[in-house]
Design a protein around this motif. Structure first.
Motif, short mmCIF file in Angstrom:
data_model
loop_
_atom_site.label_atom_id
_atom_site.label_comp_id
_atom_site.label_asym_id
_atom_site.label_seq_id
_atom_site.Cartn_x
_atom_site.Cartn_y
_atom_site.Cartn_z
N PRO A 178 0.84 -1.20 0.00
CA PRO A 178 0.00 0.00 0.00
C PRO A 178 0.87 1.25 0.00
CG PRO A 178 0.06 -0.99 2.18
CD PRO A 178 0.71 -1.97 1.25
N THR A 179 0.38 2.30 -0.61
CA THR A 179 1.15 3.55 -0.67
C THR A 179 0.32 4.70 -0.11
OG1 THR A 179 0.34 4.01 -2.92
CG2 THR A 179 2.42 2.81 -2.72
N PRO B 257 2.69 3.70 5.53
CA PRO B 257 1.66 2.86 4.90
C PRO B 257 0.76 2.16 5.91
CG PRO B 257 3.76 2.55 3.79
CD PRO B 257 4.04 3.38 5.01
N ALA B 258 1.31 1.83 7.08
CA ALA B 258 0.52 1.11 8.08
C ALA B 258 -0.33 2.05 8.93
CB ALA B 258 1.45 0.30 8.99
N GLU C 255 -0.46 13.85 6.91
CA GLU C 255 -1.54 14.81 7.12
C GLU C 255 -2.69 14.20 7.93
OE1 GLU C 255 -4.48 17.58 4.38
OE2 GLU C 255 -2.41 17.25 3.78
N LYS C 256 -3.03 12.95 7.63
CA LYS C 256 -4.10 12.30 8.39
C LYS C 256 -3.70 12.12 9.85
CE LYS C 256 -6.70 8.03 8.98
NZ LYS C 256 -6.31 7.97 10.41
N ARG C 257 -2.47 11.69 10.06
CA ARG C 257 -2.00 11.48 11.43
C ARG C 257 -1.98 12.80 12.20
NH1 ARG C 257 3.53 8.53 11.27
NH2 ARG C 257 3.03 8.11 13.47
#
Length: 242
Positions: A50-51, A127-128, A133-135
């Motif tokens: 995942p990227t 990726p995990a 930005e979300k974090r």
């Protein structure tokens, strides 16, 4: 007997060719003698990793340089140490903080106390765990909720703050410490993958008047905007627009 002799001749032919070509010989049923699925087939390929989008900001400024000298002197008259007191950190590229305090003694009119703190928190993309930005957005929400839930706080109010990073919120409240009434403002701002938290409070000690909460709010909001701009400058980029 004729068919058995013919099959034996075929097996002898296979035995005569190099080993690497044996898999290409067919039995009487027309199938490959190996009978296995080629190793290069799609069933052996692993799933793609995942990227996530790369984090915008790669580093943090020195927290004690978040504000100009004029800002520090205005917010903290008679500041004890204009250079500030840096907080401990094991990773200055991810987090950093700095505090200042001042006691403006006014004789029989008492003392005006001020305290200022700025804290930076930066998140990389993972990726995990998600994008930087979300974090940072998750941490921004946590910081706002923590300020709103300050133990002992009274008259808590939330003020949306425009023009500071991508989003910013100010929380004001009254709180009593050591018998003194403090006015407090916390401004939490997010610029991409960086969260800036500014705490600014004041009190009138020894009979001095309690400071004006609205004045503290305006000063803290201006300071938060400056701290966000300092972070952007440290990364060679303009501040994020709200």
């Amino acid at each position: 007997m004729h068919r058995s002799a013919k099959r034996l001749a075929g097996l002898l032919t296979c035995a005569a060719v190099p080993v690497l070509l044996v898999a290409g010989c067919s039995g009487s049923d027309g199938k490959s003698s190996g009978g296995s699925t080629p190793s290069g087939s799609s069933s052996a390929a692993g799933a793609p990793s995942p990227t996530v989008a790369a984090a915008k900001y790669k580093k943090l400024p020195n927290a004690c340089e978040a504000f100009s000298k004029d800002t520090v002197n205005t917010m903290l008259p008679k500041v004890k140490d204009a250079a500030g007191s840096p907080g401990k950190t094991s990773d200055p590229a991810t987090r950093g903080s700095c505090t200042w305090s001042s006691s403006d003694e006014q004789g029989v009119d008492g003392t005006q106390f001020r305290w200022l703190d700025v804290a930076y928190q930066r998140y990389d993309s993972d990726p995990a765990l998600g994008s930087g930005e979300k974090r940072a957005t998750d941490f921004f929400t946590q910081q706002v909720n923590d300020a709103k839930g300050t133990p002992g706080a009274k008259k808590t109010a939330v003020v949306e703050t425009a023009g500071t990073g991508d989003t910013a919120t100010s929380i004001t409240y009254d709180i009593k410490k050591d018998g003194n009434d403090f006015k407090n403002t916390t401004v939490v701002a997010r610029a991409a993958n960086i969260v800036v938290t500014v705490d600014y409070n004041g009190a009138g000690l020894a009979g001095a008047d309690t400071p004006n909460g609205n004045d503290l709010l305006k000063a803290a909001q201006a300071a938060a905007k400056e701290a966000v701009a300092t972070a952007a400058k440290a990364n060679g980029a303009p501040p994020a627009k709200s």
